[in-house]
Design a protein around this motif. Structure first.
Motif, short mmCIF file in Angstrom:
data_model
loop_
_atom_site.label_atom_id
_atom_site.label_comp_id
_atom_site.label_asym_id
_atom_site.label_seq_id
_atom_site.Cartn_x
_atom_site.Cartn_y
_atom_site.Cartn_z
N ILE A 46 0.85 -1.19 0.00
CA ILE A 46 0.00 0.00 0.00
C ILE A 46 0.88 1.24 0.00
N GLN A 47 0.33 2.35 -0.46
CA GLN A 47 0.94 3.66 -0.31
C GLN A 47 0.38 4.25 0.98
N ALA A 48 1.23 4.73 1.84
CA ALA A 48 0.78 5.20 3.15
C ALA A 48 1.34 6.58 3.43
N TYR A 49 0.61 7.32 4.24
CA TYR A 49 1.08 8.62 4.72
C TYR A 49 0.71 8.72 6.19
N GLY A 50 1.70 8.78 7.06
CA GLY A 50 1.42 8.83 8.49
C GLY A 50 1.05 7.47 9.04
N ASP A 51 -0.12 7.39 9.69
CA ASP A 51 -0.57 6.13 10.29
C ASP A 51 -1.29 5.28 9.27
N SER A 52 -0.95 3.99 9.25
CA SER A 52 -1.59 3.04 8.33
C SER A 52 -1.85 1.74 9.07
N THR A 53 -2.80 0.99 8.55
CA THR A 53 -3.14 -0.30 9.13
C THR A 53 -3.13 -1.36 8.04
N PHE A 54 -2.45 -2.45 8.33
CA PHE A 54 -2.46 -3.62 7.46
C PHE A 54 -3.27 -4.68 8.17
N GLN A 55 -3.95 -5.52 7.40
CA GLN A 55 -4.68 -6.63 7.99
C GLN A 55 -4.44 -7.87 7.15
N TRP A 56 -4.05 -8.96 7.81
CA TRP A 56 -3.92 -10.24 7.13
C TRP A 56 -5.14 -11.06 7.50
N ASP A 57 -5.88 -11.49 6.49
CA ASP A 57 -7.12 -12.24 6.72
C ASP A 57 -6.89 -13.74 6.94
N LEU A 58 -5.65 -14.12 7.16
CA LEU A 58 -5.24 -15.51 7.43
C LEU A 58 -5.47 -16.41 6.23
N ARG A 59 -5.41 -15.85 5.04
CA ARG A 59 -5.56 -16.62 3.80
C ARG A 59 -4.29 -16.48 2.96
N ASP A 60 -4.04 -17.52 2.15
CA ASP A 60 -2.90 -17.45 1.25
C ASP A 60 -3.31 -16.76 -0.05
N VAL A 61 -2.40 -16.70 -1.04
CA VAL A 61 -2.68 -15.98 -2.28
C VAL A 61 -3.82 -16.59 -3.08
N SER A 62 -4.12 -17.86 -2.88
CA SER A 62 -5.21 -18.50 -3.61
C SER A 62 -6.54 -18.42 -2.85
N GLY A 63 -6.54 -17.79 -1.66
CA GLY A 63 -7.77 -17.61 -0.90
C GLY A 63 -8.06 -18.71 0.10
N VAL A 64 -7.17 -19.68 0.22
CA VAL A 64 -7.35 -20.79 1.15
C VAL A 64 -6.88 -20.36 2.54
N GLN A 65 -7.64 -20.74 3.58
CA GLN A 65 -7.26 -20.40 4.96
C GLN A 65 -5.91 -21.02 5.31
N ALA A 66 -5.07 -20.23 5.94
CA ALA A 66 -3.77 -20.74 6.40
C ALA A 66 -4.00 -21.73 7.54
N ALA A 67 -3.18 -22.75 7.59
CA ALA A 67 -3.30 -23.78 8.63
C ALA A 67 -2.86 -23.21 9.98
N ASN A 68 -3.29 -23.86 11.05
CA ASN A 68 -2.81 -23.50 12.37
C ASN A 68 -1.30 -23.59 12.39
N GLY A 69 -0.67 -22.71 13.12
CA GLY A 69 0.78 -22.77 13.23
C GLY A 69 1.41 -21.40 13.32
N LEU A 70 2.73 -21.38 13.24
CA LEU A 70 3.53 -20.16 13.36
C LEU A 70 3.91 -19.65 11.97
N TYR A 71 3.83 -18.34 11.79
CA TYR A 71 4.16 -17.71 10.51
C TYR A 71 5.05 -16.50 10.76
N TYR A 72 5.89 -16.18 9.78
CA TYR A 72 6.70 -14.97 9.81
C TYR A 72 6.02 -13.92 8.94
N VAL A 73 5.95 -12.70 9.44
CA VAL A 73 5.40 -11.59 8.67
C VAL A 73 6.51 -10.55 8.54
#
Length: 93
Positions: A46-73
């Motif tokens: 995203i293009q941001a100016y000042g305060d911004s919010t990102f949200q990960w919907d817990l889905r991968d690029v194909s729209g499938v829910q990510a499995a339980n577990g640990l992830y790096y962001v």
């Protein structure tokens, strides 16, 4: 100074995870999500100016829910100042 807040909620019980970013001036913010094997499963910019919010919907690029577990962001901010931060998030449904 660029401030990248801790992910919330963490651990997540299936609720999308939010990241708040504060950056001086106009910035480009990129968020990439990786498995423990460093396989990229999601990303957005995203293009941001000042305060911004990102949200990960817990889905991968194909729209499938990510499995339980640990992830790096990885959150990378470029603009007047630049920084990269790697955070861990845990999904427990």
């Amino acid at each position: 100074v660029i401030v990248i807040s801790a992910p919330f909620p963490n651990p997540s019980n299936g609720t999308p995870i939010t990241f708040n970013i504060q950056a001086p001036g106009e910035s480009t913010v990129t968020m990439d999500v990786f498995t423990l094997a460093f396989r990229k499963i999601s990303g957005q910019t995203i293009q941001a100016y000042g305060d911004s919010t990102f949200q990960w919907d817990l889905r991968d690029v194909s729209g499938v829910q990510a499995a339980n577990g640990l992830y790096y962001v990885r959150i990378h901010v470029t603009g007047l100042q630049s920084t990269t931060k790697i955070l861990k998030v845990l999904i427990l449904r």
